[in-house]
Design a protein around this motif. Structure first.
Motif, PDB file in Angstrom:
ATOM      1  N   GLY A 505       1.100  -1.438  -0.601  1.00  0.00           N
ATOM      2  CA  GLY A 505       0.136  -0.110   0.031  1.00  0.00           C
ATOM      3  C   GLY A 505       0.795   1.047  -0.361  1.00  0.00           C
ATOM      4  O   GLY A 505       2.267   1.415  -0.248  1.00  0.00           O
ATOM      5  N   ASP A 506       0.022   2.149   0.034  1.00  0.00           N
ATOM      6  CA  ASP A 506       0.958   3.613  -0.459  1.00  0.00           C
ATOM      7  C   ASP A 506       1.179   3.900   0.059  1.00  0.00           C
ATOM      8  O   ASP A 506       2.918   4.782   0.453  1.00  0.00           O
ATOM      9  N   GLN A 507       0.699   4.117   2.059  1.00  0.00           N
ATOM     10  CA  GLN A 507       1.852   5.052   2.968  1.00  0.00           C
ATOM     11  C   GLN A 507       2.998   3.957   3.842  1.00  0.00           C
ATOM     12  O   GLN A 507       3.831   4.317   3.854  1.00  0.00           O
ATOM     13  N   ALA A 508       2.592   3.067   3.259  1.00  0.00           N
ATOM     14  CA  ALA A 508       4.015   1.708   3.759  1.00  0.00           C
ATOM     15  C   ALA A 508       4.672   2.251   2.832  1.00  0.00           C
ATOM     16  O   ALA A 508       5.997   2.020   3.459  1.00  0.00           O
ATOM     17  N   VAL A 509       4.786   1.981   1.379  1.00  0.00           N
ATOM     18  CA  VAL A 509       5.696   1.803   0.966  1.00  0.00           C
ATOM     19  C   VAL A 509       6.457   3.852   1.172  1.00  0.00           C
ATOM     20  O   VAL A 509       8.023   3.631   1.106  1.00  0.00           O
ATOM     21  N   ARG A 510       6.073   4.264   1.509  1.00  0.00           N
ATOM     22  CA  ARG A 510       6.669   5.810   1.493  1.00  0.00           C
ATOM     23  C   ARG A 510       7.230   5.068   2.844  1.00  0.00           C
ATOM     24  O   ARG A 510       8.511   5.869   3.018  1.00  0.00           O
ATOM     25  N   SER A 511       6.974   5.052   4.282  1.00  0.00           N
ATOM     26  CA  SER A 511       7.564   4.322   5.233  1.00  0.00           C
ATOM     27  C   SER A 511       8.894   4.081   5.231  1.00  0.00           C
ATOM     28  O   SER A 511       9.986   4.532   5.839  1.00  0.00           O
ATOM     29  N   LEU A 512       8.393   2.196   4.231  1.00  0.00           N
ATOM     30  CA  LEU A 512       9.552   1.858   4.545  1.00  0.00           C
ATOM     31  C   LEU A 512      10.904   2.774   3.425  1.00  0.00           C
ATOM     32  O   LEU A 512      11.954   2.290   3.887  1.00  0.00           O
TER      33      LEU A 512
END
Length: 576
Positions: A505-512
């Motif tokens: 998902g988008d938000q998790a990718v930004r965090s990773l």
């Protein structure tokens, strides 16, 4: 706190402040100020601080002077017995002899005057050892030290003589008709005049026919050099008896003067106060020149440090930029990434049908763990090359900056380690750091996908596939590409991001992505900090502490303030 204790505290603080400014760099005037600093510390420790704590101790008369002037014979003759070695062999006196009345022995313990000198009761030539000789022929309240020659052929003896004279309440300066105009003794006498030290000059071994001429000329020289009030004693040339002594009549004048001084406590105290006050005034004034030299040292050290910091900060920034603007998404990394995701076909799909890219990605990367590993290896090699390149450049830049100054050159030449290149072990450390970063990325993916490992997409991509995708996305973090590169590398990064989003998902990718970037930057910083430390440890080893010059000035001002406060209260010039 008493006046004496306040001055004592001020002097101790000045000594500590001077000890904190070693002046290690060979800047202009540094050598002279290093010598001055050592002299001041020695005098504070050997004389001023001990004397102020034992103001009632016997007056210490140090007998110093030129080679062959007959100092030891004169001392023996004044005491009336053999207490120090005399002879034709030069240098004769190599370790000082202190003669005192037996009842005054307690004044000369290890914690008193000249505390760094070992005490002994036997004749010795051991360095920094003083022989204590009790003699009832020396009056109470007086001690006599036979010092080495001020112009000795032995440097250690010259330094020792200067140190002893700086610790004297009274200088008995001995010269001869043949040596009275020599330059070295007059340099010492000038120091005595500058410090307002109590001085008596002894013209020794003077033939009767030369007394008037030599004594008149010597008196004029003394007057012109600030010593017109210092007594001048003439010791006529005479036969030395079997006991090694001059006839008593030859030394009667100086012996009588010393005995009368010892017997008069007020006169004795006046001599002590005169010399002590002069020494305190001198050291408080001379400290400012040392502080100025220390300021120059501090400025030079700051410049050396800033040049290194600048070179490695630029290297760190360049690595961060190159790992975030898509620079690494070229060459081998790009080729291996394209093999993994089938970039050509997917790029066209991305341009036409963004909505269906996730499904196409799943099909594209199914069963390609080997290609994912190749991407990982390519990333590892690219990062290692980048790190080595910038570490080498930083070392070259720092070394070039240091070479532009004499002090920097000296530091570079201080040992056999070549600072102009990255350290020998840097490549190995870079390889290890990159591998550990990659393992950290895989672990992040594994942890983030803990509840998704059974899904078709996670199984299709695998930890390695998702991990290398995260690396590729991190390498285009700033989006700083332009032109054709934006189409190739940028498109590749978008594919990686879409692949990750299909799983997390988008938000998790930004965090990773941010976590992967932060971890990489941390490791790069640590690597280059170790390289930078090779330079900075050399700077730190100089011992130039920030604020040292101002501490010296502040301590010197306090000493001066105590002196003037005492003068205001007592209407005189005495410090103790």
């Amino acid at each position: 706190m008493t006046e004496s204790n306040r001055m004592l505290t001020a002097l101790i603080q000045l000594r500590s402040a001077l000890q904190e400014v070693p002046l290690p760099l060979d800047l202009p005037d540094a050598d002279a100020q290093r010598t001055a600093r050592t002299e001041m510390i020695d005098q504070l420790e050997d004389y001023m601080i001990p004397r102020l704590t034992t103001i009632d101790a016997p007056l210490l008369a140090v007998v110093g002077g030129s080679t062959g002037a007959g100092k030891s014979t004169l001392v023996n003759s004044m005491v009336g017995q053999q207490v120090t070695q005399a002879g034709l062999l030069r240098p004769t006196t190599m370790s000082p002899v202190l003669v005192h009345h037996p009842d005054d022995g307690h004044w000369f313990g290890q914690d008193r005057i000249l505390p760094d000198f070992t005490r002994t009761t036997k004749a010795t030539n051991a360095p920094y050892t003083i022989q204590l000789v009790p003699s009832a022929n020396v009056p109470r309240g007086l001690a006599i030290v036979d010092a080495p020659d001020v112009d000795s052929v032995e440097e250690r003896n010259r330094n020792l003589s200067a140190q002893l004279l700086a610790a004297a309440d009274l200088w008995l300066f001995v010269t001869s008709a043949a040596r009275y105009a020599d330059q070295v003794p007059w340099e010492f006498l000038k120091q005595a005049a500058d410090r307002n030290a109590a001085v008596a000059v002894v013209l020794d071994r003077t033939p009767a026919e030369a007394v008037e001429t030599v004594a008149t000329h010597l008196a004029r020289m003394m007057a012109s050099r600030g010593l017109k009030d210092s007594p001048l004693f003439i010791v006529h040339e005479g036969p030395i008896g079997e006991s090694g002594l001059l006839p008593p009549a030859n030394v009667a004048d100086i012996r009588g003067w010393l005995q009368s001084l010892a017997a008069d406590s007020e006169a004795r105290a006046a001599v002590v106060r005169q010399t002590l006050n002069g020494a305190i005034r001198s050291v408080s004034e001379r400290a400012y020149a040392v502080a100025n030299a220390a300021q120059e040292q501090e400025s030079s050290v700051t410049a050396l440090r800033e040049e290194v910091e600048s070179a490695y900060a630029a290297a760190t920034a360049a690595v961060h930029e190159s790992t975030a603007d898509g620079t690494l998404l070229r060459g081998e990394v790009l080729a291996r990434w394209q093999e993994f995701v089938g970039t050509g076909e997917l790029l066209r799909s991305l341009e036409a049908q963004v909505g269906r890219i996730r499904d196409r990605l799943v099909n594209a990367v199914k069963g390609k763990p080997q290609q994912a590993q190749r991407v990982q290896v390519a990333v590892e090699a690219g990062l290692e090359t980048l790190l080595v390149e910038h570490a080498e450049h930083a070392a070259e830049q720092a070394a070039a900056s240091w070479r532009s100054t004499a002090q920097g050159k000296a530091l570079l030449a201080a040992d056999d380690v070549d600072l102009t290149r990255a350290s020998r072990e840097f490549r190995r450390k870079a390889e290890q750091a990159v591998r550990e970063w990659q393992q950290g990325v895989f672990e992040m993916v594994r942890t983030e996908g803990a509840d998704k490992r059974g899904t078709a997409r996670f199984l299709a991509f695998g930890v390695n596939g998702l991990g290398v995708s995260l690396m590729v996305v991190a390498f285009a973090h700033t989006g700083g590409l332009a032109g054709a590169e934006a189409g190739i590398a940028g498109g590749s990064a978008v594919l990686g991001q879409k692949l990750l989003e299909a799983v997390f998902g988008d938000q998790a990718v930004r965090s990773l992505t941010q976590r992967a970037r932060d971890d990489l930057e941390r490791r790069v910083g640590e690597l280059l900090d170790v390289e930078k430390a090779r330079y900075l440890t050399r700077v730190d080893a100089l011992g130039v502490a920030a604020g040292g010059p101002e501490r010296v000035r502040s301590a010197a001002r306090r000493v001066t303030d105590e002196r003037f406060a005492h003068q205001q209260r007592h209407g005189g010039g005495h410090s103790a």
